[in-house]
Scaffold this motif. Structure first.
Motif, PDB file in Angstrom:
ATOM      1  N   ARG A 330     132.836  53.521 -48.808  1.00  0.00           N
ATOM      2  CA  ARG A 330     133.665  54.455 -47.803  1.00  0.00           C
ATOM      3  C   ARG A 330     132.657  55.933 -47.728  1.00  0.00           C
ATOM      4  NH1 ARG A 330     139.561  54.780 -50.331  1.00  0.00           N
ATOM      5  NH2 ARG A 330     139.780  55.701 -48.299  1.00  0.00           N
ATOM      6  N   MET A 331     131.368  55.661 -47.525  1.00  0.00           N
ATOM      7  CA  MET A 331     130.403  56.873 -47.618  1.00  0.00           C
ATOM      8  C   MET A 331     129.509  56.262 -46.698  1.00  0.00           C
ATOM      9  SD  MET A 331     130.044  58.520 -51.337  1.00  0.00           S
ATOM     10  CE  MET A 331     129.732  57.116 -52.305  1.00  0.00           C
ATOM     11  N   GLY A 332     128.898  57.270 -45.837  1.00  0.00           N
ATOM     12  CA  GLY A 332     127.558  57.026 -45.334  1.00  0.00           C
ATOM     13  C   GLY A 332     126.495  56.970 -45.999  1.00  0.00           C
ATOM     14  N   ILE A 333     125.387  56.624 -45.369  1.00  0.00           N
ATOM     15  CA  ILE A 333     124.373  56.387 -46.358  1.00  0.00           C
ATOM     16  C   ILE A 333     123.612  57.982 -46.647  1.00  0.00           C
ATOM     17  CG2 ILE A 333     122.608  56.145 -44.371  1.00  0.00           C
ATOM     18  CD1 ILE A 333     122.245  54.191 -47.730  1.00  0.00           C
ATOM     19  N   ASP A 334     123.751  58.761 -46.018  1.00  0.00           N
ATOM     20  CA  ASP A 334     123.409  60.121 -46.137  1.00  0.00           C
ATOM     21  C   ASP A 334     123.882  60.580 -47.343  1.00  0.00           C
ATOM     22  OD1 ASP A 334     125.711  60.086 -44.677  1.00  0.00           O
ATOM     23  OD2 ASP A 334     124.767  61.387 -43.094  1.00  0.00           O
ATOM     24  N   SER A 335     125.407  60.532 -47.464  1.00  0.00           N
ATOM     25  CA  SER A 335     126.144  60.986 -48.587  1.00  0.00           C
ATOM     26  C   SER A 335     125.840  60.319 -49.926  1.00  0.00           C
ATOM     27  CB  SER A 335     127.503  60.800 -48.208  1.00  0.00           C
ATOM     28  OG  SER A 335     128.266  61.497 -47.310  1.00  0.00           O
ATOM     29  N   ILE A 336     125.717  58.866 -49.904  1.00  0.00           N
ATOM     30  CA  ILE A 336     125.306  58.197 -51.068  1.00  0.00           C
ATOM     31  C   ILE A 336     123.858  58.762 -51.187  1.00  0.00           C
ATOM     32  CG2 ILE A 336     124.297  55.989 -51.772  1.00  0.00           C
ATOM     33  CD1 ILE A 336     126.474  54.540 -49.768  1.00  0.00           C
ATOM     34  N   THR A 337     123.187  58.869 -50.292  1.00  0.00           N
ATOM     35  CA  THR A 337     121.569  59.551 -50.770  1.00  0.00           C
ATOM     36  C   THR A 337     121.826  61.084 -51.372  1.00  0.00           C
ATOM     37  OG1 THR A 337     120.538  58.408 -49.047  1.00  0.00           O
ATOM     38  CG2 THR A 337     119.240  60.157 -49.980  1.00  0.00           C
ATOM     39  N   VAL A 338     122.501  61.824 -51.043  1.00  0.00           N
ATOM     40  CA  VAL A 338     122.732  63.383 -51.508  1.00  0.00           C
ATOM     41  C   VAL A 338     123.251  62.991 -52.943  1.00  0.00           C
ATOM     42  CG1 VAL A 338     124.278  65.168 -51.349  1.00  0.00           C
ATOM     43  CG2 VAL A 338     122.830  64.403 -49.312  1.00  0.00           C
ATOM     44  N   LEU A 339     124.241  62.252 -53.056  1.00  0.00           N
ATOM     45  CA  LEU A 339     125.022  62.159 -54.372  1.00  0.00           C
ATOM     46  C   LEU A 339     123.790  61.481 -55.807  1.00  0.00           C
ATOM     47  CD1 LEU A 339     127.563  62.222 -56.107  1.00  0.00           C
ATOM     48  CD2 LEU A 339     127.867  59.828 -55.618  1.00  0.00           C
ATOM     49  N   ALA A 340     123.240  60.540 -55.156  1.00  0.00           N
ATOM     50  CA  ALA A 340     122.180  60.017 -55.832  1.00  0.00           C
ATOM     51  C   ALA A 340     120.957  61.136 -56.356  1.00  0.00           C
ATOM     52  CB  ALA A 340     121.397  58.945 -55.410  1.00  0.00           C
ATOM     53  N   VAL A 341     120.525  61.864 -55.380  1.00  0.00           N
ATOM     54  CA  VAL A 341     119.583  62.940 -55.509  1.00  0.00           C
ATOM     55  C   VAL A 341     120.085  64.104 -56.277  1.00  0.00           C
ATOM     56  CG1 VAL A 341     118.339  64.787 -54.291  1.00  0.00           C
ATOM     57  CG2 VAL A 341     118.436  62.324 -53.536  1.00  0.00           C
ATOM     58  N   TYR A 342     121.400  64.237 -56.115  1.00  0.00           N
ATOM     59  CA  TYR A 342     122.027  65.479 -57.021  1.00  0.00           C
ATOM     60  C   TYR A 342     121.903  65.234 -58.363  1.00  0.00           C
ATOM     61  CZ  TYR A 342     125.228  68.877 -58.718  1.00  0.00           C
ATOM     62  OH  TYR A 342     125.741  69.764 -59.394  1.00  0.00           O
TER      63      TYR A 342
END
Length: 354
Positions: A330-342
């Protein structure tokens, strides 16, 4: 608060967070109503009012920490807050977008990219300011803090001009982005307030009461939380960047979900970027109160958090440009990337802080 038990300290922290959550919602709603009725919604004065109102918890914490000489908590809360408030967009992407599509796809506009660029530029100046001599100041003013405030003011002027139209197709908005113009949710809030009989005077009183409650809760949450988490072995840096930043980001979650529920996706992202651009301006306030430059005394963890904030912002700026179509969990690839990087970044921060 050193004589209080850990249970009482934790209770004070949780209650203060609840006050910040509730008062923050009232503050945001009445700010929108007042901005609309005073015809400040899209004007420069409205942008400044909104930036200050939505960051009152951070203002209170900065003042409290500066008065107590605990500048590491103030710096950690500001820079950690920028990174964590960017992660709020992950929550909005996962829970607040209807119809189902990545948040950045529906919100894509050149103005938002410019707002993200302002955040990046200001954070770059923060990094530069950490390298200046601590003796480089006059009348309690440090060059880096003054430069940040000036850049923020110039950025607001340019963004205000961009909001009136850009020389691009669709005025800088993507052709199939949100159907209604940015900021329409504020008009809907004002209309709902009028239907409920909320007059301008009463709205102003609610605004003042919510502002006072937020300021008091901000001081209490900083003092009680710092003492409680210090007893648990959490350093001031990690406390400011995680627990304290999370508590003061609660209003952004609520107001962001309100904007996305009303289909105002651009405003949801703009509120986050706008708040992140404003937070470093508080270094000027901290320097004036403490009587010494804040940034030259920054720790390596503070520089680390600044870089993390830049990376997270650039990821979402990239998403606004490329506008991903597909969703995962339920998330865009950018949000998934942001969560992982954070998460990786906070894990790295823990190794530095210890």
């Amino acid at each position: 608060m050193g004589s209080l038990s850990s249970v009482v300290l934790l209770l004070l922290f949780v209650l203060s967070a609840a006050v910040i959550w509730y008062a923050g919602i009232k503050l945001s709603d009445t700010t929108d109503v007042l901005a609309q009725r005073l015809h400040m919604g899209s004007a420069l004065g409205g942008l400044i009012l909104l930036a200050i109102a939505t960051n009152l918890p951070e203002i209170a914490i900065t003042v409290s920490a500066a008065l107590a000489g605990q500048l590491d908590i103030a710096v950690g809360n500001i820079l950690g807050g920028i990174a964590l408030q960017t992660v709020v967009l992950v929550i909005l992407d996962a829970a607040g977008v209807r119809p189902r599509a990545p948040l950045t796809r529906l919100a894509a506009s050149l103005q938002l990219v410019l707002e993200g660029a302002l955040v990046v530029v200001i954070l770059a100046v923060v990094v530069m300011g950490t390298q200046l001599s601590p003796n480089l100041h006059a009348a309690r003013l440090a060059p880096a803090s003054v430069a940040i405030a000036a850049l923020w003011a110039v950025g607001l002027v340019l963004l205000n001009r961009a909001g009136r139209g850009l020389p691009w197709r669709e005025g800088g908005d993507a052709p199939d982005s949100q159907p209604e113009p940015r900021g329409h949710s504020r008009g809907k809030k004002e209309k709902a307030a009028t239907e409920k009989g909320l007059g301008t005077r009463r709205a102003a009183l609610v605004f003042a009461a919510a502002a006072l409650a937020t300021l008091v809760a901000g001081v209490v949450i900083e003092r009680s939380g710092e003492e409680f988490f210090a007893r648990q072995g959490l350093s001031g840096v990690l406390f400011g960047a995680t627990a304290l930043a999370a508590a003061t980001s609660l209003p952004e979650v609520s107001t962001g979900l309100t904007s996305t529920r009303l289909g105002d996706y651009q405003l949801a992202i703009s509120d986050i970027f706008g708040g992140n651009a404003f937070l470093p301006v508080l270094f000027l306030l901290a320097a004036v109160i403490s009587g010494k430059p804040v940034l030259p005394a920054a720790h390596d963890t503070d520089i680390y958090l600044t870089a993390l904030g830049i990376i997270l912002t650039v990821i979402y700026m990239t998403g606004l440009v490329f506008r991903p179509r597909r969703q995962y969990a339920r998330m865009g690839i950018d949000s998934i990337t942001v969560l992982a990087v954070y998460l990786i970044g906070i894990a790295g921060l823990a190794t530095i802080a210890t």
